[in-house]
Design a protein around this motif. Structure first.
Motif, short mmCIF file in Angstrom:
data_model
loop_
_atom_site.label_atom_id
_atom_site.label_comp_id
_atom_site.label_asym_id
_atom_site.label_seq_id
_atom_site.Cartn_x
_atom_site.Cartn_y
_atom_site.Cartn_z
N ASP A 138 0.83 -1.21 0.00
CA ASP A 138 0.00 0.00 0.00
C ASP A 138 0.86 1.26 0.00
O ASP A 138 0.55 2.23 -0.69
CB ASP A 138 -0.91 0.01 1.23
N GLU A 141 2.23 1.88 -3.42
CA GLU A 141 1.20 2.41 -4.32
C GLU A 141 0.99 3.90 -4.07
O GLU A 141 0.82 4.68 -5.02
CB GLU A 141 -0.11 1.66 -4.12
N ARG A 147 0.80 -0.59 -8.14
CA ARG A 147 0.83 -1.77 -7.26
C ARG A 147 2.00 -2.64 -7.70
O ARG A 147 2.04 -3.11 -8.83
CB ARG A 147 -0.47 -2.56 -7.36
N LEU A 233 -5.10 6.40 0.14
CA LEU A 233 -5.37 5.57 -1.04
C LEU A 233 -6.86 5.53 -1.36
O LEU A 233 -7.25 5.57 -2.53
CB LEU A 233 -4.83 4.15 -0.82
N THR A 234 -7.68 5.44 -0.32
CA THR A 234 -9.12 5.42 -0.54
C THR A 234 -9.59 6.71 -1.18
O THR A 234 -10.39 6.70 -2.13
CB THR A 234 -9.85 5.20 0.80
N ARG A 236 -7.79 8.76 -3.00
CA ARG A 236 -7.25 8.83 -4.35
C ARG A 236 -8.07 8.00 -5.31
O ARG A 236 -8.37 8.40 -6.44
CB ARG A 236 -5.79 8.38 -4.36
N ARG A 237 -8.45 6.77 -4.87
CA ARG A 237 -9.24 5.90 -5.73
C ARG A 237 -10.62 6.47 -5.98
O ARG A 237 -11.14 6.37 -7.09
CB ARG A 237 -9.32 4.50 -5.09
N GLU A 238 -11.22 7.06 -4.95
CA GLU A 238 -12.54 7.65 -5.13
C GLU A 238 -12.46 8.84 -6.08
O GLU A 238 -13.36 9.04 -6.91
CB GLU A 238 -13.09 8.08 -3.77
N GLY A 240 -10.28 9.19 -8.40
CA GLY A 240 -10.00 8.68 -9.74
C GLY A 240 -11.24 8.12 -10.40
O GLY A 240 -11.33 8.11 -11.64
#
Length: 240
Positions: A138, A141, A147, A233-234, A236-238, A240
C-alpha cells in the motif's frame, strides 16, 4: 523501486536472517533430539503432532493480536518467544544439572510444552509478516501510483529459498567445525562434542537470532501511518 523503500529492506533483511538461523537449527534438530537429548523414536514421534496441534489456535490468535498490537512489536515479541522456546532447555542443560535424565518421560514432558508454544508462535509470525508486506504494498502504491505486488512478494519468496539453501550449507559446515562424527551411534558421542552441539544449537543461534531483530526494530510503518496510507489511497481511488 521497491528496494528503495526503507521498511521493505528492513523486513526482507530480517526475514532472510531469520530463515538462515531457523534453517541451521533445523539441520541440528535431529542430532539434538537423538544425541543431545537421547530420545528414542517412540518419543520423537510426539514432536510433530504437538507442533501441528498448535496450528489452528495460532491461525485464530494471529488476527486478534495484529488488531491489538503494532505489527512490528508483535513480530519481534513472537520471534523472541520462538527463540526462547527453542533454546531455553538447551541452555539449562548446558549450564546446570536441573533437568531429568536423557531419554526419560519426564524430560519429554518438559520438551513438549515448549514445542507447542513454538508451534503456536511460528504461524502467527508468518501471518504477521505477510500482513506487513501488504502494508508496504500500500505504501508503494501511494508513493509511486503503482501496485508492485509481484516485486514485493517475490523478494519474500527469494528470502525463503535462498536463506534455506544457505542454512543447509552453514549447518553442514557447523557440524564439521564441531567435529561431530559421521554415522554416530546414540550414546557414543563424546560429551565435549555434545556440548559443542548444544552450544551452537542453543546460545549461539539465540544470540544471532536476537541480533536479527534489529532489522525489525528499524521497520518504520506503525499503526498510525498505515491508517493514514489506507485513507489516502481510498481518497485517491474515489477521486480517480
Amino acid at each position: 523501486v521497491a528496494f528503495s523503500n526503507h521498511s521493505y529492506r528492513m523486513l526482507v533483511g530480517g526475514l532472510f536472517g531469520a530463515v538462515i538461523l531457523l534453517g541451521i537449527e533445523a539441520v541440528f534438530m535431529v542430532y539434538m533430539y537423538v544425541h543431545f537429548w537421547g530420545m528414542q523414536t517412540e518419543s520423537m514421534r510426539w514432536i510433530g503432532p504437538t507442533a501441528l496441534l498448535a496450528l489452528p489456535l495460532s491461525v485464530i490468535l494471529a488476527p486478534l493480536l495484529t488488531r491489538r498490537f503494532d505489527k512490528k512489536y508483535l513480530l519481534i515479541g513472537l520471534s523472541v518467544v520462538i527463540i526462547f522456546c527453542n533454546n531455553i532447555l538447551i541452555c539449562i542443560r548446558l549450564t546446570t544439572d536441573w533437568l531429568p535424565q536423557n531419554g526419560t518421560l519426564e524430560l519429554l514432558s518438559l520438551l513438549l510444552p515448549f514445542v507447542f508454544l513454538s508451534g503456536l508462535a511460528g504461524p502467527a509470525v508468518m501471518i504477521t509478516l505477510n500482513s506487513m508486506f501488504a502494508d508496504i504494498l500500500d505504501e508503494q502504491e501511494l508513493l509511486t501510483g503503482e501496485r508492485q505486488g509481484g516485486i514485493i512478494f517475490s523478494a519474500r519468496s527469494f528470502s525463503f529459498k535462498a536463506g534455506g539453501a544457505i542454512a543447509s550449507i552453514l549447518g553442514g559446515i557447523g557440524l564439521d567445525l564441531i567435529e561431530f562424527p559421521r554415522g554416530a551411534t546414540p550414546g557414543e558421542v563424546p560429551a565435549e562434542i555434545l556440548f559443542r552441539l548444544g552450544l551452537v544449537a542453543g546460545p549461539l543461534t539465540s544470540f544471532f537470532g536476537l541480533l536479527v531483530r534489529i532489522f525489525y526494530l528499524r521497520y518504520r510503518l506503525d499503526r498510525t501511518r498505515i491508517l493514514e496510507i489506507q485513507q489516502e489511497l481510498t481518497m485517491r481511488r474515489e477521486a480517480g
